[in-house]
Write an enzyme that holds these catalytic residues in place. Sequence first.
Site, PDB file in Angstrom:
ATOM      1  N   LYS A 136      33.284  63.825  11.574  1.00 32.02           N
ATOM      2  CA  LYS A 136      32.397  62.691  11.945  1.00 32.02           C
ATOM      3  C   LYS A 136      33.087  62.163  13.159  1.00 32.02           C
ATOM      4  O   LYS A 136      34.397  62.143  13.257  1.00 32.02           O
ATOM      5  CB  LYS A 136      32.685  61.363  10.923  1.00 32.02           C
ATOM      6  CG  LYS A 136      31.911  60.273  11.261  1.00 32.02           C
ATOM      7  CD  LYS A 136      31.780  59.330  10.115  1.00 32.02           C
ATOM      8  CE  LYS A 136      32.828  58.529   9.982  1.00 32.02           C
ATOM      9  NZ  LYS A 136      32.848  57.290   9.019  1.00 32.02           N
TER      10      LYS A 136
ATOM     11  N   ARG B 154      29.246  56.097   1.564  1.00 30.35           N
ATOM     12  CA  ARG B 154      30.537  56.883   0.947  1.00 30.35           C
ATOM     13  C   ARG B 154      31.670  56.129   0.570  1.00 30.35           C
ATOM     14  O   ARG B 154      32.453  56.456  -0.106  1.00 30.35           O
ATOM     15  CB  ARG B 154      30.817  58.088   2.234  1.00 30.35           C
ATOM     16  CG  ARG B 154      31.324  57.704   3.418  1.00 30.35           C
ATOM     17  CD  ARG B 154      32.960  57.491   3.337  1.00 30.35           C
ATOM     18  NE  ARG B 154      33.398  57.896   4.381  1.00 30.35           N
ATOM     19  CZ  ARG B 154      34.583  57.069   4.800  1.00 30.35           C
ATOM     20  NH1 ARG B 154      34.963  56.268   4.510  1.00 30.35           N
ATOM     21  NH2 ARG B 154      35.253  57.668   6.033  1.00 30.35           N
TER      22      ARG B 154
ATOM     23  N   HIS C 280      30.257  43.113   5.810  1.00 29.03           N
ATOM     24  CA  HIS C 280      29.188  44.267   5.943  1.00 29.03           C
ATOM     25  C   HIS C 280      29.369  45.224   4.437  1.00 29.03           C
ATOM     26  O   HIS C 280      28.738  45.434   3.751  1.00 29.03           O
ATOM     27  CB  HIS C 280      29.242  44.852   7.294  1.00 29.03           C
ATOM     28  CG  HIS C 280      28.237  45.971   7.210  1.00 29.03           C
ATOM     29  ND1 HIS C 280      26.864  45.762   7.259  1.00 29.03           N
ATOM     30  CD2 HIS C 280      28.463  47.486   7.104  1.00 29.03           C
ATOM     31  CE1 HIS C 280      26.301  46.705   7.197  1.00 29.03           C
ATOM     32  NE2 HIS C 280      27.076  47.818   7.318  1.00 29.03           N
ATOM     33  N   GLN C 281      30.733  45.873   4.477  1.00 26.85           N
ATOM     34  CA  GLN C 281      31.078  46.702   3.520  1.00 26.85           C
ATOM     35  C   GLN C 281      30.994  46.088   2.217  1.00 26.85           C
ATOM     36  O   GLN C 281      30.740  46.659   1.143  1.00 26.85           O
ATOM     37  CB  GLN C 281      32.467  47.161   3.823  1.00 26.85           C
ATOM     38  CG  GLN C 281      32.355  47.837   5.218  1.00 26.85           C
ATOM     39  CD  GLN C 281      31.773  49.271   5.378  1.00 26.85           C
ATOM     40  OE1 GLN C 281      31.630  49.911   4.267  1.00 26.85           O
ATOM     41  NE2 GLN C 281      31.463  49.621   6.402  1.00 26.85           N
TER      42      GLN C 281
ATOM     43  N   ASN D 197      36.828  34.617  -0.122  1.00 26.76           N
ATOM     44  CA  ASN D 197      36.854  35.016   1.310  1.00 26.76           C
ATOM     45  C   ASN D 197      37.628  34.278   2.320  1.00 26.76           C
ATOM     46  O   ASN D 197      37.658  33.062   2.104  1.00 26.76           O
ATOM     47  CB  ASN D 197      35.393  35.505   1.735  1.00 26.76           C
ATOM     48  CG  ASN D 197      35.478  36.308   3.012  1.00 26.76           C
ATOM     49  OD1 ASN D 197      36.198  37.508   3.134  1.00 26.76           O
ATOM     50  ND2 ASN D 197      34.788  35.953   4.014  1.00 26.76           N
TER      51      ASN D 197
ATOM     52  N   SER E 246      39.327  43.109   6.672  1.00 30.65           N
ATOM     53  CA  SER E 246      40.159  43.562   7.850  1.00 30.65           C
ATOM     54  C   SER E 246      41.440  42.858   8.136  1.00 30.65           C
ATOM     55  O   SER E 246      41.877  42.629   9.201  1.00 30.65           O
ATOM     56  CB  SER E 246      39.366  43.425   9.219  1.00 30.65           C
ATOM     57  OG  SER E 246      38.351  42.559   9.071  1.00 30.65           O
TER      58      SER E 246
ATOM     59  N   THR F 132      42.119  48.853   4.057  1.00 28.87           N
ATOM     60  CA  THR F 132      43.377  49.204   4.739  1.00 28.87           C
ATOM     61  C   THR F 132      43.265  50.569   4.959  1.00 28.87           C
ATOM     62  O   THR F 132      43.536  51.710   4.328  1.00 28.87           O
ATOM     63  CB  THR F 132      44.358  48.934   4.007  1.00 28.87           C
ATOM     64  OG1 THR F 132      44.782  47.463   3.931  1.00 28.87           O
ATOM     65  CG2 THR F 132      45.848  49.482   4.903  1.00 28.87           C
ATOM     66  N   ASP F 133      42.721  50.887   6.405  1.00 24.22           N
ATOM     67  CA  ASP F 133      42.432  52.256   6.699  1.00 24.22           C
ATOM     68  C   ASP F 133      43.159  52.725   8.151  1.00 24.22           C
ATOM     69  O   ASP F 133      42.695  53.569   8.865  1.00 24.22           O
ATOM     70  CB  ASP F 133      40.915  52.617   6.908  1.00 24.22           C
ATOM     71  CG  ASP F 133      40.265  51.639   7.788  1.00 24.22           C
ATOM     72  OD1 ASP F 133      40.797  50.668   8.364  1.00 24.22           O
ATOM     73  OD2 ASP F 133      39.056  51.752   7.964  1.00 24.22           O
TER      74      ASP F 133
ATOM     75  N   LYS G  11      47.427  47.436   9.032  1.00 19.59           N
ATOM     76  CA  LYS G  11      46.317  46.653   7.930  1.00 19.59           C
ATOM     77  C   LYS G  11      46.908  46.527   6.588  1.00 19.59           C
ATOM     78  O   LYS G  11      47.886  47.291   6.174  1.00 19.59           O
ATOM     79  CB  LYS G  11      45.093  47.295   7.894  1.00 19.59           C
ATOM     80  CG  LYS G  11      44.210  47.150   9.172  1.00 19.59           C
ATOM     81  CD  LYS G  11      42.934  47.751   8.708  1.00 19.59           C
ATOM     82  CE  LYS G  11      41.886  47.445   9.852  1.00 19.59           C
ATOM     83  NZ  LYS G  11      40.642  48.256   9.696  1.00 19.59           N
TER      84      LYS G  11
HETATM   85  P1  NAD Z   1      33.241  42.995   8.514  1.00 19.43           P
HETATM   86  O1  NAD Z   1      33.722  42.506  10.046  1.00 19.43           O
HETATM   87  O2  NAD Z   1      31.949  42.892   8.297  1.00 19.43           O
HETATM   88  O3  NAD Z   1      34.052  41.769   7.443  1.00 19.43           O
HETATM   89  C1  NAD Z   1      35.340  41.673   7.651  1.00 19.43           C
HETATM   90  C2  NAD Z   1      35.904  40.979   6.075  1.00 19.43           C
HETATM   91  O4  NAD Z   1      37.176  40.702   6.514  1.00 19.43           O
HETATM   92  C3  NAD Z   1      35.239  39.630   6.138  1.00 19.43           C
HETATM   93  O5  NAD Z   1      35.361  39.489   4.568  1.00 19.43           O
HETATM   94  C4  NAD Z   1      36.145  38.751   6.825  1.00 19.43           C
HETATM   95  O6  NAD Z   1      36.076  37.341   6.209  1.00 19.43           O
HETATM   96  C5  NAD Z   1      37.595  39.436   6.219  1.00 19.43           C
HETATM   97  N1  NAD Z   1      38.707  38.945   7.569  1.00 19.43           N
HETATM   98  C6  NAD Z   1      38.622  39.051   8.572  1.00 19.43           C
HETATM   99  N2  NAD Z   1      39.954  39.006   9.354  1.00 19.43           N
HETATM  100  C7  NAD Z   1      40.624  38.490   7.982  1.00 19.43           C
HETATM  101  C8  NAD Z   1      41.996  38.141   7.939  1.00 19.43           C
HETATM  102  N3  NAD Z   1      42.694  37.946   9.245  1.00 19.43           N
HETATM  103  N4  NAD Z   1      42.434  38.023   6.702  1.00 19.43           N
HETATM  104  C9  NAD Z   1      41.701  38.197   5.697  1.00 19.43           C
HETATM  105  N5  NAD Z   1      40.078  38.576   5.705  1.00 19.43           N
HETATM  106  C10 NAD Z   1      39.861  38.768   6.914  1.00 19.43           C
HETATM  107  O7  NAD Z   1      33.662  44.373   8.264  1.00 19.43           O
HETATM  108  P2  NAD Z   1      33.402  45.512   7.251  1.00 19.43           P
HETATM  109  O8  NAD Z   1      32.503  46.338   8.156  1.00 19.43           O
HETATM  110  O9  NAD Z   1      33.158  44.881   6.116  1.00 19.43           O
HETATM  111  O10 NAD Z   1      34.659  46.251   7.220  1.00 19.43           O
HETATM  112  C11 NAD Z   1      36.032  45.588   6.251  1.00 19.43           C
HETATM  113  C12 NAD Z   1      37.118  46.364   6.284  1.00 19.43           C
HETATM  114  O11 NAD Z   1      36.870  47.768   5.660  1.00 19.43           O
HETATM  115  C13 NAD Z   1      37.611  47.000   7.752  1.00 19.43           C
HETATM  116  O12 NAD Z   1      38.820  46.699   7.873  1.00 19.43           O
HETATM  117  C14 NAD Z   1      37.128  48.433   7.861  1.00 19.43           C
HETATM  118  O13 NAD Z   1      38.097  49.075   8.747  1.00 19.43           O
HETATM  119  C15 NAD Z   1      37.471  48.837   6.557  1.00 19.43           C
HETATM  120  N6  NAD Z   1      36.583  50.046   6.191  1.00 19.43           N
HETATM  121  C16 NAD Z   1      37.290  50.997   5.228  1.00 19.43           C
HETATM  122  C17 NAD Z   1      36.639  52.084   4.980  1.00 19.43           C
HETATM  123  C18 NAD Z   1      37.352  53.111   4.006  1.00 19.43           C
HETATM  124  O14 NAD Z   1      36.903  54.091   3.855  1.00 19.43           O
HETATM  125  N7  NAD Z   1      38.398  52.689   3.410  1.00 19.43           N
HETATM  126  C19 NAD Z   1      35.435  52.476   5.302  1.00 19.43           C
HETATM  127  C20 NAD Z   1      34.948  51.665   6.199  1.00 19.43           C
HETATM  128  C21 NAD Z   1      35.348  50.105   6.723  1.00 19.43           C
END
Ligand code: NAD
Length: 321
Positions: free
Chosen positions: A67, A111, A138-139, A160, A199, A221-222, A226
């Site tokens: 990817k 996924r 979003h996730q 949140n 995040s 956490t990825d 983080k």
């Molecule tokens: P998003 O921007 O749509 O949402 C971010 C979320 O984090 C919101 O709930 C926001 O309020 C919160 N947030 C932001 N800053 C913060 C802080 N300092 N302390 C606490 N909460 C905080 O992002 P998303 O697309 O939902 O992604 C969320 C996380 O998931 C990201 O860190 C992304 O990298 C991670 N992710 C992980 C995988 C995996 O396979 N593990 C896959 C995709 C995304």
Amino acid sequence: MLIVPEREIADLMTREAAFAAVEKVFAAMAAGDAYNFPVVREAIGHEDALYGFKGGFDRSGLTLGLKAGGYWPNNLEKRGLINHQSTVFLFDPDTGKARAMVGGNLLTALRTAAASSVSIRHLARDDAKVIGMVGAGHQATFQLRAALEQRDFDKVIGWNLHPEMLPNLEKVAAEAGLPFEAVNLEGMRAADVIISITSSFAPILMAEHVSPGCHIACMGTDTKGKQEVSPALLAKATVFTDEVAQSVSIGEAQHAVAQGLIAEGDITQLGAVINGTHPGRRSADEITLFDGTGVGLQDLAVAAAVVDLAVEKGIAIEVDF
Ligand code: NAD
């Protein structure tokens, strides 16, 4: 070569197909039949973008590829595009010829949600009733929708940092006919399953916020640095992951391992539970924690599944390449 454009994915891919693909590849990883290549992630010095590759080879499923993609922070504001952009490339492992190019944006969310769902299926208590969400972006909505299919939940609670985003969770709960309650972090003690998907770079969920018997899926956490939960919580829990090497370097366990609270050897691949070589949860009081770091093989598994579905439905675009 086959092309499955991003616009077709929503109508093709189901949560069930994503779950099956991810569960199967986790099992293959634990059996030593599939492995991930080292992750490349670079700040390219253009548009503040982070770009990289996640790849691997599943010898049992004959899935080879990568990817490619990352994060372009100015996309939405400047161009009306989403900031996360990715594409999956699959190759024929017999010849090295490109086999397929697949839109990877929606697949990433599916996924990732499938990974926490697989952990809930195999590690949460059967009688889990309350699911707690830490994160509402979003996730989080994908995570919640998939998780609700794993147990007979009767309530969703959520916290949140930005409370104005909580209606995202409430909407998914309502779709499933379930009540939603916004809680403070102490309120998470009512949860039988917790998913964290933020995040954050500092711990949010502390050991005292989690009740005995809870299953936690740490999905946000990825990346190095983080953090969503306190290292003390990992020390208290039985820790599982998608891949140990990623868990200790870029996953939630990086902090507990660095502080010497747990060792790499304390972390079990979820695939071992799926394969039956690890018993998984041992008691109703045990806290289980899944460190979902996101591996390339997950992306390849869902992409291969969607290519099969696209071929079956006559939607895949074939190009001479
Ligand atoms: P998003 O921007 O749509 O949402 C971010 C979320 O984090 C919101 O709930 C926001 O309020 C919160 N947030 C932001 N800053 C913060 C802080 N300092 N302390 C606490 N909460 C905080 O992002 P998303 O697309 O939902 O992604 C969320 C996380 O998931 C990201 O860190 C992304 O990298 C991670 N992710 C992980 C995988 C995996 O396979 N593990 C896959 C995709 C995304």
